[in-house]
Each structure stands twice: as structure tokens, then as C-alpha cells.
Design a protein around this motif. Structure first.
Motif, PDB file in Angstrom:
ATOM      1  N   ALA A   1       0.821  -1.212   0.000  1.00 32.38           N
ATOM      2  CA  ALA A   1       0.000   0.000   0.000  1.00 32.38           C
ATOM      3  C   ALA A   1       0.855   1.261   0.000  1.00 32.38           C
ATOM      4  CB  ALA A   1      -0.930  -0.013   1.210  1.00 32.38           C
ATOM      5  N   MET A   2       1.940   1.257   0.770  1.00 33.50           N
ATOM      6  CA  MET A   2       2.738   2.475   0.904  1.00 33.50           C
ATOM      7  C   MET A   2       3.574   2.768  -0.336  1.00 33.50           C
ATOM      8  SD  MET A   2       1.797   3.853   3.651  1.00 33.50           S
ATOM      9  CE  MET A   2       2.981   5.184   3.622  1.00 33.50           C
ATOM     10  N   LEU A   3       3.722   1.822  -1.232  1.00 34.47           N
ATOM     11  CA  LEU A   3       4.372   2.145  -2.498  1.00 34.47           C
ATOM     12  C   LEU A   3       3.572   3.189  -3.278  1.00 34.47           C
ATOM     13  CD1 LEU A   3       5.807  -1.244  -3.803  1.00 34.47           C
ATOM     14  CD2 LEU A   3       7.081   0.858  -3.344  1.00 34.47           C
ATOM     15  N   LEU A   4       2.274   3.306  -3.010  1.00 33.88           N
ATOM     16  CA  LEU A   4       1.482   4.374  -3.617  1.00 33.88           C
ATOM     17  C   LEU A   4       1.934   5.728  -3.088  1.00 33.88           C
ATOM     18  CD1 LEU A   4      -0.837   5.468  -5.314  1.00 33.88           C
ATOM     19  CD2 LEU A   4      -2.382   4.964  -3.405  1.00 33.88           C
ATOM     20  N   ILE A   5       2.187   5.820  -1.783  1.00 30.05           N
ATOM     21  CA  ILE A   5       2.670   7.079  -1.202  1.00 30.05           C
ATOM     22  C   ILE A   5       4.037   7.433  -1.777  1.00 30.05           C
ATOM     23  CG2 ILE A   5       3.317   8.243   0.947  1.00 30.05           C
ATOM     24  CD1 ILE A   5       0.337   7.738   0.665  1.00 30.05           C
ATOM     25  N   ILE A   6       4.902   6.432  -1.917  1.00 30.31           N
ATOM     26  CA  ILE A   6       6.211   6.663  -2.523  1.00 30.31           C
ATOM     27  C   ILE A   6       6.044   7.178  -3.950  1.00 30.31           C
ATOM     28  CG2 ILE A   6       8.322   5.522  -3.321  1.00 30.31           C
ATOM     29  CD1 ILE A   6       8.243   5.862  -0.311  1.00 30.31           C
ATOM     30  N   ALA A   7       5.111   6.581  -4.685  1.00 30.92           N
ATOM     31  CA  ALA A   7       4.906   6.969  -6.082  1.00 30.92           C
ATOM     32  C   ALA A   7       4.469   8.425  -6.206  1.00 30.92           C
ATOM     33  CB  ALA A   7       3.873   6.042  -6.731  1.00 30.92           C
ATOM     34  N   VAL A   8       3.460   8.833  -5.439  1.00 28.24           N
ATOM     35  CA  VAL A   8       2.961  10.198  -5.599  1.00 28.24           C
ATOM     36  C   VAL A   8       3.984  11.228  -5.116  1.00 28.24           C
ATOM     37  CG1 VAL A   8       0.552   9.461  -5.469  1.00 28.24           C
ATOM     38  CG2 VAL A   8       1.724  10.158  -3.383  1.00 28.24           C
ATOM     39  N   ALA A   9       4.753  10.883  -4.090  1.00 32.45           N
ATOM     40  CA  ALA A   9       5.781  11.806  -3.610  1.00 32.45           C
ATOM     41  C   ALA A   9       6.893  11.953  -4.635  1.00 32.45           C
ATOM     42  CB  ALA A   9       6.336  11.328  -2.276  1.00 32.45           C
ATOM     43  N   ASN A  10       7.361  10.840  -5.191  1.00 25.61           N
ATOM     44  CA  ASN A  10       8.452  10.889  -6.164  1.00 25.61           C
ATOM     45  C   ASN A  10       8.021  11.543  -7.473  1.00 25.61           C
ATOM     46  OD1 ASN A  10      10.242   9.750  -4.390  1.00 25.61           O
ATOM     47  ND2 ASN A  10      10.117   7.689  -5.247  1.00 25.61           N
ATOM     48  N   VAL A  11       6.791  11.279  -7.906  1.00 25.98           N
ATOM     49  CA  VAL A  11       6.312  11.894  -9.150  1.00 25.98           C
ATOM     50  C   VAL A  11       6.321  13.408  -9.038  1.00 25.98           C
ATOM     51  CG1 VAL A  11       4.146  12.392 -10.338  1.00 25.98           C
ATOM     52  CG2 VAL A  11       4.995  10.082 -10.285  1.00 25.98           C
ATOM     53  N   ALA A  12       5.865  13.928  -7.917  1.00 26.82           N
ATOM     54  CA  ALA A  12       5.870  15.379  -7.743  1.00 26.82           C
ATOM     55  C   ALA A  12       7.284  15.937  -7.860  1.00 26.82           C
ATOM     56  CB  ALA A  12       5.257  15.750  -6.394  1.00 26.82           C
ATOM     57  N   GLY A  13       8.253  15.216  -7.280  1.00 19.44           N
ATOM     58  CA  GLY A  13       9.631  15.649  -7.391  1.00 19.44           C
ATOM     59  C   GLY A  13      10.137  15.620  -8.817  1.00 19.44           C
ATOM     60  N   VAL A  14       9.792  14.564  -9.566  1.00 25.81           N
ATOM     61  CA  VAL A  14      10.242  14.441 -10.952  1.00 25.81           C
ATOM     62  C   VAL A  14       9.611  15.520 -11.821  1.00 25.81           C
ATOM     63  CG1 VAL A  14      10.221  12.958 -12.992  1.00 25.81           C
ATOM     64  CG2 VAL A  14      10.680  11.965 -10.745  1.00 25.81           C
TER      65      VAL A  14
ATOM     66  N   LEU B   1       0.512  14.026   3.837  1.00 26.30           N
ATOM     67  CA  LEU B   1       0.438  12.563   3.839  1.00 26.30           C
ATOM     68  C   LEU B   1       1.555  11.857   3.088  1.00 26.30           C
ATOM     69  CD1 LEU B   1      -3.406  12.202   3.182  1.00 26.30           C
ATOM     70  CD2 LEU B   1      -2.212  12.214   5.392  1.00 26.30           C
ATOM     71  N   ALA B   2       2.262  12.556   2.194  1.00 27.12           N
ATOM     72  CA  ALA B   2       3.209  11.857   1.329  1.00 27.12           C
ATOM     73  C   ALA B   2       4.655  12.325   1.495  1.00 27.12           C
ATOM     74  CB  ALA B   2       2.772  12.009  -0.132  1.00 27.12           C
ATOM     75  N   HIS B   3       4.932  13.576   1.240  1.00 25.43           N
ATOM     76  CA  HIS B   3       6.310  14.050   1.291  1.00 25.43           C
ATOM     77  C   HIS B   3       6.930  13.779   2.660  1.00 25.43           C
ATOM     78  CE1 HIS B   3       6.327  15.680  -2.633  1.00 25.43           C
ATOM     79  NE2 HIS B   3       5.551  16.712  -2.395  1.00 25.43           N
ATOM     80  N   ALA B   4       8.080  13.094   2.658  1.00 31.13           N
ATOM     81  CA  ALA B   4       8.814  12.749   3.891  1.00 31.13           C
ATOM     82  C   ALA B   4       8.005  11.863   4.821  1.00 31.13           C
ATOM     83  CB  ALA B   4       9.264  14.010   4.632  1.00 31.13           C
ATOM     84  N   ARG B   5       6.955  11.226   4.304  1.00 32.24           N
ATOM     85  CA  ARG B   5       6.106  10.379   5.147  1.00 32.24           C
ATOM     86  C   ARG B   5       5.975   8.962   4.612  1.00 32.24           C
ATOM     87  NH1 ARG B   5       6.228  15.027   6.644  1.00 32.24           N
ATOM     88  NH2 ARG B   5       5.073  15.931   8.381  1.00 32.24           N
ATOM     89  N   GLY B   6       6.528   8.687   3.450  1.00 33.77           N
ATOM     90  CA  GLY B   6       6.503   7.337   2.905  1.00 33.77           C
ATOM     91  C   GLY B   6       7.746   6.537   3.228  1.00 33.77           C
ATOM     92  N   TYR B   7       8.926   7.155   3.035  1.00 31.92           N
ATOM     93  CA  TYR B   7      10.155   6.402   3.266  1.00 31.92           C
ATOM     94  C   TYR B   7      10.325   5.937   4.715  1.00 31.92           C
ATOM     95  CZ  TYR B   7      12.892   9.967   5.729  1.00 31.92           C
ATOM     96  OH  TYR B   7      13.370  10.836   6.672  1.00 31.92           O
ATOM     97  N   PRO B   8       9.815   6.689   5.749  1.00 31.00           N
ATOM     98  CA  PRO B   8       9.968   6.158   7.115  1.00 31.00           C
ATOM     99  C   PRO B   8       9.261   4.825   7.328  1.00 31.00           C
ATOM    100  CG  PRO B   8       9.498   8.501   7.195  1.00 31.00           C
ATOM    101  CD  PRO B   8       9.276   8.073   5.777  1.00 31.00           C
ATOM    102  N   VAL B   9       8.171   4.566   6.573  1.00 31.30           N
ATOM    103  CA  VAL B   9       7.501   3.269   6.686  1.00 31.30           C
ATOM    104  C   VAL B   9       8.447   2.161   6.251  1.00 31.30           C
ATOM    105  CG1 VAL B   9       5.583   1.862   5.850  1.00 31.30           C
ATOM    106  CG2 VAL B   9       5.234   4.292   6.330  1.00 31.30           C
ATOM    107  N   PHE B  10       9.103   2.365   5.114  1.00 32.16           N
ATOM    108  CA  PHE B  10      10.015   1.343   4.609  1.00 32.16           C
ATOM    109  C   PHE B  10      11.262   1.236   5.487  1.00 32.16           C
ATOM    110  CE2 PHE B  10       7.242   2.128   1.100  1.00 32.16           C
ATOM    111  CZ  PHE B  10       7.103   0.882   0.505  1.00 32.16           C
ATOM    112  N   ALA B  11      11.650   2.337   6.122  1.00 31.88           N
ATOM    113  CA  ALA B  11      12.776   2.271   7.059  1.00 31.88           C
ATOM    114  C   ALA B  11      12.428   1.407   8.273  1.00 31.88           C
ATOM    115  CB  ALA B  11      13.172   3.674   7.501  1.00 31.88           C
ATOM    116  N   VAL B  12      11.213   1.600   8.819  1.00 32.31           N
ATOM    117  CA  VAL B  12      10.769   0.748   9.933  1.00 32.31           C
ATOM    118  C   VAL B  12      10.733  -0.709   9.496  1.00 32.31           C
ATOM    119  CG1 VAL B  12       8.820   0.174  11.439  1.00 32.31           C
ATOM    120  CG2 VAL B  12       9.444   2.571  11.082  1.00 32.31           C
ATOM    121  N   MET B  13      10.168  -0.961   8.312  1.00 37.50           N
ATOM    122  CA  MET B  13      10.038  -2.332   7.837  1.00 37.50           C
ATOM    123  C   MET B  13      11.396  -2.948   7.517  1.00 37.50           C
ATOM    124  SD  MET B  13       6.950  -2.618   8.322  1.00 37.50           S
ATOM    125  CE  MET B  13       7.208  -4.351   8.044  1.00 37.50           C
TER     126      MET B  13
END
Length: 399
Positions: free
Chosen positions: A29-42, A68-80
Motif C-alpha cells: 500500500a505504501m508504495l502508492l505514497i512513494i509513487a505520488v511523492a516521487n512523481v511530484a519531485g520528478v 500525507l506523502a512528502h517525507a512520510r513514505g520512506y519512514p515506513v520502509f525504514a521501519v520495515m
């Protein structure tokens, strides 16, 4: 004879029947948050990605991205990631592997992650986290893995101190908002050269210079991965019912801190709040610092969902399938951004009325494609291509 038998103690990759649902569900599910955050950057060639002059619906989208997205997706993957290190070590130990052999497997796997990260950054996307994961994983394996419970409680103290820091910074921001001279300064977003490069070779050369600094900048997330290691030692996600109260409090507090800390920057990004330049800088600092609390917050939410979810349900099964193949899903996204959004390829973000809306539509579509592909592979009993390569490099050709 004992020498010949030793390799048999090395267990291969985790099988589906051995997997807990919550980690896979969270990653998928959180790969969606990663996607929208990274797309905005690109699309906007910045970090974080931001349309500085939003209009209409773009204001609300900017607000949601920062909350909800910027700087809030990667910490999930860091915990995991920290959680997964303990799971991998525990599985090897259950197969009879010695501590030395466990360390060898984990160090080898993390060294290959560094290689993956370098290749990912050089070929596809500057904002790579794989290399940082690999470096942090090696440190955690050699320094933290064999420590006792008393030592691991230090991470709880560090998180408490971080909460105090955020409260102090938040108070300073509020004071600046109320007592400052006013103004209309934008958030100090950093420009990323490789995302605006006119050609592929130029972008690759830029990324080779950007990746080392980006990796060094994100290495402090070891404090986030350490919390995942602490949680894994207590089997929080394997036994969510036993930790239900803690998960509820973690979800409320973690997401509460992240949302409250991100609110000032979100309001400025939407054009609904105007401040001077120093306060804008402090707001972005508060946004980033509070974002790490979204990691345990989101993970706790998925732990609670997993208590009542069934892996055989279509949506749950599809998200979990992507979670099992999260490395492939992550790399697939980077390929998609290069093909669909780079200035020297299709540049779809600039071909429609709103780059923000176009980028988000593309992000959701790409993520949904990875969900469908992962589900197809799952039904065939196949791992993701990146997972296959990493497993063979880690465990050998028979894995």
C-alpha cells in the motif's frame, strides 16, 4: 563431515506460508505514497516536489502531498527494513545457522543492496534509498543485532527526545507565524539537476554526483530502522492481537505528530498561509522532522488492519503480493518516471493543463500496474525479478 554439512544450515528466502500479512500489506500500500511523492519531485525537478503557484484543485493536492506523502513514505520502509533484518536473522537461526553465518548472510545481502542502489541511481533515479538501506543494514547487523533488550530500549529514549525537539521547533514556528512581519516567501525547495537535464547522459552524470550526497543525507534514518528492529524483537506485526493497544496508540500518536508537524508547511504549499522566508525555512524543517513519526504510525495502522484482513481477499492479496515484491515495484516506478516524465523522453507531466494533476494520475496508474503485475506473479508462484536477483546473490543459485 561437519564442514560438508555446514552450508545446509543456510536457509533460503522466506516462503509465502512463513510471511506475516502486516509487513507485506504495509509495503504494498505504501508504495502508492512513494509513487505520488516521487512523481511530484520528478515533474517539478525539486525536493520535495512542489508547484509554487498552485491554482484551484492544485492547492488541495499540494496540501495533501505535504500532509500525507512528502517525507512520510520512506519512514515506513525504514521501519520495515529494520523489522526485516531481525526476521531474516531469526529465520537463519531457526535453521541452525551460527551467529557468524547469520552475520555473513546479512552483510552480503546489504552489500548487494548498496550495489543495487548505485546502479539504480546511475541509471534511473537520483533519490535512491537502496544504497542507504544497505549501509545502514551493515551497521545494524554488526553493531545492533546481537544487543540485549536493555540496550535496544535506547531507541525509545531517542524517539522521545525527537518528540521533544519537534514540540520545541513547533513552538518556534507558531511564534514566528504569530509575531513575524509577514510576507509571502515560498517553501525553500531544493532544485535537482538530474531531473531537469536535457538528455539521458547528462542526467546520468548529474545523478552520479547527486547520489553520494543524497545517501549521506538520509543515513540518519538508522534511528527509524532501529525502532523497527525493536518492534521485531517483540513480534509486534506477527502477533498484532497481542499488541493491539500499543498499535492503536502508535497509530494515533505517530500520525498525529506527522500531520500536526506537517500542517504549517502544507498550508504554505497550498497558498493558504503566507509567512516570511526564515519562518518558511523552519516550517520545512518541522515538516521533515515530524515526518519520521509517520513511519511507525502508518505501520501500526496496517498492523491493526491485518488483524481483521484475510490474505485470500482480492484487494488484500493483491497489495500483499506487491509488498512481497516491493523491491521490483520500487524499481519499476523509477523506470516509469524516466520513460514517462523525463524532459528528454515523453515528458507527460508538461503536456496537460496541470503538471500536479497529470503527475498524480500517472503515479496512481503506475502503482496500480505494479499491483496487477505482482498479483499475476503471485498466482504463478513467482517472485519479482529484482527479488530473484538479490536472493541468488545472497543465498546462491539454488535459492
Amino acid at each position: 563431515m561437519s564442514t560438508a554439512a555446514a552450508p545446509l544450515t543456510l536457509r533460503g528466502p522466506v516462503r509465502r506460508t512463513e510471511r506475516a500479512l502486516a509487513p507485506d500489506l504495509a509495503r504494498g500500500a505504501m508504495l502508492l505514497i512513494i509513487a505520488v511523492a516521487n512523481v511530484a519531485g520528478v515533474v517539478f525537478a525539486g525536493e520535495p516536489g512542489l508547484d509554487a503557484t498552485p491554482q484551484g484543485a492544485e492547492r488541495g493536492l499540494n496540501f495533501l502531498l505535504f500532509e500525507l506523502a512528502h517525507a512520510r513514505g520512506y519512514p515506513v520502509f525504514a521501519v520495515m527494513f529494520g523489522y526485516g533484518i531481525v526476521q531474516l536473522a531469526r529465520r537463519q537461526e531457526a535453521g541452525g545457522a551460527t551467529p557468524k553465518r547469520v552475520r555473513s548472510v546479512l552483510v552480503r545481502r546489504n552489500l548487494w543492496l548498496v550495489v543495487f542502489g548505485f546502479a539504480h541511481a546511475a541509471l534511473l533515479y537520483y533519490g535512491d534509498f537502496l544504497g542507504a538501506y544497505g549501509i545502514v543494514g551493515i551497521v545494524m547487523t554488526l553493531v545492533l543485532l546481537r544487543r540485549g533488550d536493555r540496550f535496544h530500549r535506547i531507541v525509545l529514549v531517542l524517539w522521545a527526545l525527537s518528540a521533544v525537539e519537534i514540540l520545541v521547533l513547533g513552538a518556534i514556528v507558531v511564534s514566528g507565524m504569530l509575531g513575524g512581519p509577514g510576507g509571502s516567501a515560498p517553501l525553500p525547495v531544493g532544485h535537482v539537476d538530474s531531473l531537469a537535464a536535457p538528455g539521458y547522459v547528462a542526467s546520468m552524470l548529474d545523478r552520479l554526483g547527486e547520489w553520494p550526497m543524497h545517501t549521506l543525507r538520509v543515513l540518519p534514518f538508522i534511528f527509524i530502522t532501529w525502532l523497527g528492529m525493536w518492534a521485531a524483537r517483540r513480534r509486534v506485526l506477527e502477533e498484532p492481537a497481542r499488541h493491539q493497544t500499543m498499535l492503536k496508540w502508535t497509530a494515533v500518536v505517530g500520525l498525529g505528530v506527522a500531520i500536526a508537524g506537517g500542517l504549517p508547511a502544507a498550508l504554505v504549499s497550498a497558498g493558504w498561509l503566507h509567512v516570511d522566508e526564515p519562518v518558511a525555512g523552519l516550517m520545512l524543517m518541522l515538516h521533515g522532522a515530524s515526518g519520521m513519526f509517520a513511519g511507525p504510525g502508518y505501520v501500526a495502522v496496517f498492523g491493526l488492519i491485518a488483524m481483521r484482513a484475510n490474505r485470500s481477499a482480492p484487494v488484500v492479496g493483491a497489495l500483499a503480493a506487491l509488498g512481497q515484491r516491493s523491491l521490483s515495484g520500487y524499481l519499476f516506478q523509477s523506470v516509469a518516471w524516466l520513460v514517462l516524465l523525463a524532459p528528454f523522453t515523453l515528458a507527460l507531466g508538461d503536456r496537460f493543463g496541470s503538471p500536479t494533476v497529470a503527475g498524480l494520475v500517472i503515479a496512481v496508474a503506475v502503482w496500480f500496474a505494479t499491483v496487477l503485475l505482482a498479483r499475476l506473479l503471485d498466482r504463478r508462484g513467482q517472485a519479482g525479478p529484482a527479488e530473484i536477483v538479490l536472493r541468488r546473490l545472497t543465498y546462491g543459485a539454488r535459492s
